[in-house]
Design an enzyme around this catalytic site. Structure first.
Site, PDB file in Angstrom:
ATOM      1  N   ASN A 151       0.428   3.280  -5.159  1.00 31.08           N
ATOM      2  CA  ASN A 151       1.562   4.151  -4.827  1.00 31.08           C
ATOM      3  C   ASN A 151       2.926   3.459  -4.947  1.00 31.08           C
ATOM      4  O   ASN A 151       3.897   4.077  -5.339  1.00 31.08           O
ATOM      5  CB  ASN A 151       1.381   4.763  -3.436  1.00 31.08           C
ATOM      6  CG  ASN A 151       1.252   3.712  -2.363  1.00 31.08           C
ATOM      7  OD1 ASN A 151       0.918   2.553  -2.638  1.00 31.08           O
ATOM      8  ND2 ASN A 151       1.525   4.093  -1.136  1.00 31.08           N
ATOM      9  N   GLU A 248      -3.286  -3.927   5.033  1.00 35.08           N
ATOM     10  CA  GLU A 248      -2.362  -2.787   5.136  1.00 35.08           C
ATOM     11  C   GLU A 248      -3.126  -1.570   4.640  1.00 35.08           C
ATOM     12  O   GLU A 248      -3.254  -1.353   3.438  1.00 35.08           O
ATOM     13  CB  GLU A 248      -1.124  -3.027   4.273  1.00 35.08           C
ATOM     14  CG  GLU A 248      -0.230  -4.149   4.749  1.00 35.08           C
ATOM     15  CD  GLU A 248       0.459  -3.859   6.060  1.00 35.08           C
ATOM     16  OE1 GLU A 248       0.360  -2.724   6.574  1.00 35.08           O
ATOM     17  OE2 GLU A 248       1.084  -4.786   6.596  1.00 35.08           O
ATOM     18  N   CYS A 282       1.243   5.593   2.657  1.00 42.37           N
ATOM     19  CA  CYS A 282       0.271   5.307   3.722  1.00 42.37           C
ATOM     20  C   CYS A 282       0.783   5.691   5.107  1.00 42.37           C
ATOM     21  O   CYS A 282       0.023   6.136   5.955  1.00 42.37           O
ATOM     22  CB  CYS A 282      -0.058   3.824   3.696  1.00 42.37           C
ATOM     23  SG  CYS A 282       1.407   2.802   3.692  1.00 42.37           S
ATOM     24  N   GLU A 453       3.614  -7.093   7.408  1.00 42.51           N
ATOM     25  CA  GLU A 453       4.425  -7.443   6.254  1.00 42.51           C
ATOM     26  C   GLU A 453       5.885  -7.299   6.656  1.00 42.51           C
ATOM     27  O   GLU A 453       6.208  -6.709   7.677  1.00 42.51           O
ATOM     28  CB  GLU A 453       4.087  -6.513   5.079  1.00 42.51           C
ATOM     29  CG  GLU A 453       2.620  -6.667   4.679  1.00 42.51           C
ATOM     30  CD  GLU A 453       2.293  -6.264   3.256  1.00 42.51           C
ATOM     31  OE1 GLU A 453       2.487  -5.083   2.927  1.00 42.51           O
ATOM     32  OE2 GLU A 453       1.832  -7.125   2.488  1.00 42.51           O
TER      33      GLU A 453
HETATM   34  P1  NDP Z   1      -8.197   1.518  -2.642  1.00 43.03           P
HETATM   35  O1  NDP Z   1      -8.663   1.031  -1.333  1.00 43.03           O
HETATM   36  O2  NDP Z   1      -9.092   2.366  -3.454  1.00 43.03           O
HETATM   37  O3  NDP Z   1      -7.828   0.272  -3.564  1.00 43.03           O
HETATM   38  C1  NDP Z   1      -6.902  -0.718  -3.169  1.00 43.03           C
HETATM   39  C2  NDP Z   1      -7.069  -1.936  -4.067  1.00 43.03           C
HETATM   40  O4  NDP Z   1      -8.301  -2.601  -3.765  1.00 43.03           O
HETATM   41  C3  NDP Z   1      -7.130  -1.588  -5.556  1.00 43.03           C
HETATM   42  O5  NDP Z   1      -6.464  -2.589  -6.282  1.00 43.03           O
HETATM   43  C4  NDP Z   1      -8.615  -1.590  -5.804  1.00 43.03           C
HETATM   44  O6  NDP Z   1      -8.933  -1.783  -7.155  1.00 43.03           O
HETATM   45  C5  NDP Z   1      -9.049  -2.757  -4.946  1.00 43.03           C
HETATM   46  N1  NDP Z   1     -10.472  -2.776  -4.600  1.00 43.03           N
HETATM   47  C6  NDP Z   1     -11.351  -1.758  -4.584  1.00 43.03           C
HETATM   48  N2  NDP Z   1     -12.571  -2.186  -4.162  1.00 43.03           N
HETATM   49  C7  NDP Z   1     -12.445  -3.514  -3.882  1.00 43.03           C
HETATM   50  C8  NDP Z   1     -13.337  -4.533  -3.397  1.00 43.03           C
HETATM   51  N3  NDP Z   1     -14.611  -4.264  -3.090  1.00 43.03           N
HETATM   52  N4  NDP Z   1     -12.851  -5.775  -3.215  1.00 43.03           N
HETATM   53  C9  NDP Z   1     -11.557  -6.058  -3.491  1.00 43.03           C
HETATM   54  N5  NDP Z   1     -10.674  -5.150  -3.973  1.00 43.03           N
HETATM   55  C10 NDP Z   1     -11.110  -3.889  -4.164  1.00 43.03           C
HETATM   56  O7  NDP Z   1      -6.803   2.211  -2.367  1.00 43.03           O
HETATM   57  P2  NDP Z   1      -5.906   3.078  -3.370  1.00 43.03           P
HETATM   58  O8  NDP Z   1      -5.457   2.243  -4.513  1.00 43.03           O
HETATM   59  O9  NDP Z   1      -6.619   4.353  -3.616  1.00 43.03           O
HETATM   60  O10 NDP Z   1      -4.622   3.339  -2.461  1.00 43.03           O
HETATM   61  C11 NDP Z   1      -4.587   4.328  -1.508  1.00 43.03           C
HETATM   62  C12 NDP Z   1      -4.879   3.786  -0.129  1.00 43.03           C
HETATM   63  O11 NDP Z   1      -4.029   2.712   0.154  1.00 43.03           O
HETATM   64  C13 NDP Z   1      -4.635   4.801   0.945  1.00 43.03           C
HETATM   65  O12 NDP Z   1      -5.644   4.759   1.923  1.00 43.03           O
HETATM   66  C14 NDP Z   1      -3.329   4.357   1.550  1.00 43.03           C
HETATM   67  O13 NDP Z   1      -3.119   4.793   2.851  1.00 43.03           O
HETATM   68  C15 NDP Z   1      -3.424   2.891   1.428  1.00 43.03           C
HETATM   69  N6  NDP Z   1      -2.094   2.287   1.446  1.00 43.03           N
HETATM   70  C16 NDP Z   1      -1.718   1.565   2.547  1.00 43.03           C
HETATM   71  C17 NDP Z   1      -0.458   1.051   2.632  1.00 43.03           C
HETATM   72  C18 NDP Z   1      -0.039   0.230   3.820  1.00 43.03           C
HETATM   73  O14 NDP Z   1       0.874  -0.553   3.683  1.00 43.03           O
HETATM   74  N7  NDP Z   1      -0.646   0.341   4.975  1.00 43.03           N
HETATM   75  C19 NDP Z   1       0.536   1.281   1.576  1.00 43.03           C
HETATM   76  C20 NDP Z   1       0.017   2.010   0.458  1.00 43.03           C
HETATM   77  C21 NDP Z   1      -1.256   2.503   0.414  1.00 43.03           C
HETATM   78  P3  NDP Z   1      -8.971  -0.524  -8.173  1.00 43.03           P
HETATM   79  O15 NDP Z   1      -8.345   0.625  -7.511  1.00 43.03           O
HETATM   80  O16 NDP Z   1      -8.199  -1.011  -9.314  1.00 43.03           O
HETATM   81  O17 NDP Z   1     -10.416  -0.300  -8.439  1.00 43.03           O
END
Ligand code: NDP
Length: 479
Positions: A151, A248, A282, A453
Site C-alpha cells: 500500500n 506492523e 492499515c 516505527e
Molecule cells: P501480506 O501479509 O500478504 O504480505 C506482506 C509481505 O510479507 C509481502 O511482502 C509478502 O510477500 C510477504 N510474505 C508473505 N508470506 C511471507 C512469509 N511466510 N514469510 C515472509 N514474508 C512473507 O500483506 P499485504 O501485502 O497484503 O498488505 C496488506 C496487509 O498489511 C494488511 O493486513 C495491512 O493492514 C497490513 N499493513 C500494515 C501496516 C502497518 O504499519 N501496521 C501498514 C500497511 C499495511 P508477497 O506479498 O510478495 O507474497
C-alpha cells in the site's frame, strides 16, 4: 507505459538480474504490464544477506553524523525527484498522483531526514556507582531484513531503512511482489547519497523469498509490514534464531464520534480514515461508532460528500479515488461487501463497483458480530455502528483482536483523554485521524503488532544495549 528498472534486484551497490520466477508488474488502472522482473533465487537471497553482513561492520564503525549525512542527502535527492518518483509510485500502486505527490516519497524523505538528524544523539548512558562506574553503548543489531506491504511501498522501505541504517545496521529489503519498483529507486538514491555498497540491498519475490530472509543465518532482525497471518509466520520463524522483530500488522480500528463533535471535521476525518488510498491503509478507522444524537446528521452529510468523489485515471491530477492494487484484491473486497449485505447490513452508498474500482462504500445497520465489523477488509469500506454512552462504546471498540489505532471526536476535553486512555490501541488521534508524522511513534498493540516505527522510539528496535562495568579499584576475592 514502461517502468522497467535496470534490473530486478539491487545487491552490493548495483542492479542485478533475478534468477528466480518471472514477476509481472502491472499498472492497476489498465492492467497493462509496465515492467517484467524476476524473483531472486534462494542463492541470491543468501548472497544479499552475506553481502550485507560483510558491509555492515565498516558502516557501523563510521561516526554517526557521517552516517546521518548520507540519509539527509538521500532525503534531498528524493525531494528533487519527487515528481518522477511519485509518478512511478502511482504506476506501481494505482494510487492517485494527487496523493503520491504529497504522501508517499515525501513521507519517506521525512524519515530519512529525521533519522539522519538524530544521528548525533545516539549515545549511551553513564551510570555512577561510587568509585566504579558503568556505561552503556547503543550498538547496531547487524543485518536487518525489511519486508513490505503494497500500500505504501516506498514509504515503508524508507521507514524501515532510515532507523536501521542510521544505527549502523545493513538491510536487505523485500518489497511486496505487487509493488516492487520503489525500493529499487531507494537503493539507487542511497548509493548516490554516499551509502557504501552492500549496506542496502533489494531482493524481489513472493512469500517464499520473504520466508528465506527471515531464517537466513546472517539476519539479526526482521521488520515486517503486512497482515496478521503473515506476521504470525514471520514472528515464529524469527523466533527460531532468537531474532529481533518489528511487526506492523493489520487493524480494524474504531473511530468514535460523540454527539458534541464538530460534524464537518468528523465527517472529513471519517472520509480520510476510510477512503484515502482507496482504503488500503492499515490504521484506517473502519468501525465508525456514531452516538445516537449525531448519527443521522453525520450519515446525511457523509453521503452528500462521498457522492462528489472523482474516480478515474490515477495519473490525472483531478482524480481522488483510484483502483485497488490488483483484481484479486478488488474481488476480495467485493466478497467482503457482499457478505455484509447478506448478513443484513445496508449500503448508504457505494458497493461492489466494476473491474479494479471499488467506490467509497458505507454500511449502516451493521452489528458488532458481522464480518464487516470484525475482519480487516483493506479496501474503501466503512462500517458505521450506533452507540448510546461512553462505557458502552469503549467496551465495543475494544472488543477486537486488533489494536493498531483509534480515534475520538468530541469537544469535551476530559472525555477525549479519558476515552483514549481506555482504548486498546497503539496509535490514537483526538479530533483528527490518520496523521502519522515522523516525530510520533507509530505501531500497534494486541494482534496488530509490536515494536514502533518513526520517532526516537524506533531506534530501540534497531539497536541493542551493551553494558560496560568499569572497575576503578582493586578486585577482592573470597579466597
Ligand atoms: P501480506 O501479509 O500478504 O504480505 C506482506 C509481505 O510479507 C509481502 O511482502 C509478502 O510477500 C510477504 N510474505 C508473505 N508470506 C511471507 C512469509 N511466510 N514469510 C515472509 N514474508 C512473507 O500483506 P499485504 O501485502 O497484503 O498488505 C496488506 C496487509 O498489511 C494488511 O493486513 C495491512 O493492514 C497490513 N499493513 C500494515 C501496516 C502497518 O504499519 N501496521 C501498514 C500497511 C499495511 P508477497 O506479498 O510478495 O507474497
Amino acid at each position: 507505459m514502461n517502468a522497467q528498472p535496470a534490473a530486478s534486484l539491487f545487491i552490493n551497490g548495483r542492479p542485478v538480474e533475478g534468477e528466480g520466477d518471472a514477476l509481472s508488474v502491472r499498472y492497476p488502472f489498465t492492467g497493462e504490464e509496465i515492467a517484467a522482473l524476476r524473483e531472486a533465487s534462494l542463492e541470491q537471497v543468501a548472497l544479499a544477506c552475506q553481502v550485507a553482513a560483510d558491509a555492515q561492520p565498516e558502516w557501523a564503525a563510521m561516526a554517526p553524523v557521517d552516517r546521518g549525512r548520507v540519509l539527509t542527502r538521500a532525503a534531498a535527492i528524493i525531494r528533487e525527484r519527487n515528481e518522477e518518483l511519485s509518478r512511478l509510485e502511482t504506476l506501481d500502486t494505482g494510487k492517485p498522483i494527487q496523493e503520491t505527490l504529497i504522501a508517499d516519497w515525501e513521507s519517506g524523505a521525512q524519515a530519512l531526514e529525521f533519522f539522519g538528524g538524530l544521528a548525533a544523539t545516539l549515545t549511551g548512558q553513564m551510570i555512577p556507582l561510587g568509585q566504579d562506574w558503568a556505561y552503556t553503548r547503543r550498538e547496531a543489531l547487524g543485518v536487518c531484513a525489511g519486508i513490505g506491504a503494497w500500500n505504501y511501498p516506498s514509504q515503508i522501505a524508507c521507514w524501515k531503512a532510515a532507523p536501521a541504517l542510521v544505527m549502523g545496521n545493513a538491510m536487505v529489503f523485500k518489497p511486496s511482489e505487487e509493488t516492487p519498483l520503489g525500493a529499487l529507486k531507494l537503493a539507487e538514491i542511497l548509493i548516490e547519497a554516499g551509502l557504501p555498497a552492500g549496506v542496502f540491498n533489494v531482493v524481489q519475490g513472493r512469500g517464499g523469498v520473504g520466508a528465506a530472509l527471515t531464517t537466513d543465518a546472517n539476519v539479526d532482525k526482521v521488520s515486517l509490514t503486512g497482515s496478521v497471518p503473515t506476521g504470525r509466520k514471520v514472528y515464529a520463524a524469527a523466533a527460531e534464531g532468537m531474532r529481533h522483530v518489528t511487526m506492523e500488522l493489520g487493524g480494524k480500528s474504531p473511530l468514535i464520534v460523540f454527539d458534541d463533535a464538530n460534524l464537518e471535521n468528523a465527517v472529513s476525518a471519517a472520509i480520510n480514515a476510510n477512503f484515502y488510498s482507496s482504503g488500503q491503509i492499515c490504521s484506517n478507522g473502519t468501525r465508525v461508532f456514531l452516538q445516537e444524537g449525531i448519527r443521522e446528521r453525520f450519515l446525511d452529510r457523509l453521503a452528500e460528500r462521498v457522492r462528489n468523489v472523482r474516480m478515474g485515471d490515477p495519473l490525472d491530477p483531478e482524480t481522488q479515488h483510484g483502483p485497488i492494487v490488483s483484481p484479486i484484491q478488488a474481488d476480495k473486497i467485493r466478497a467482503a461487501i457482499q457478505a455484509g449485505q447478506e448478513a443484513g447490513a445496508s449500503l448508504l452508498c457505494g458497493g461492489g463497483g466494476e473491474g479494479a474500482f471499488i467506490p467509497p462504500t458505507v454500511f449502516v445497520d451493521a452489528t458488532d458480530d458481522m464480518s464487516i465489523t470484525r475482519d480487516e477488509i483493506f479496501g474503501p469500506v466503512m462500517t458505521t455502528l450506533a452507540f448510546y454512552d461512553e462505557d458502552e462504546v469503549v467496551r465495543r471498540a475494544n472488543d477486537t483482536g486488533f489494536g493498531l489505532a483509534a480515534g475520538v471526536f468530541t469537544q469535551d476535553l476530559t472525555r477525549a483523554h479519558r476515552v483514549i486512555s481506555r482504548l486498546q490501541a497503539g496509535t490514537c488521534w483526538i479530533n483528527t485521524y490518520n496523521l502519522t508524522p515522523v516525530e510520533m511513534p507509530f505501531g500497534g498493540v494486541k494482534m496488530s503488532g509490536l515494536g514502533r516505527e518513526n520517532s526516537a522510539a524506533a531506534i530501540e528496535h534497531y539497536s541493542q544495549l551493551k553494558s560496560v562495568y568499569v572497575g576503578m579499584g582493586d578486585v577482592e576475592a573470597p579466597y
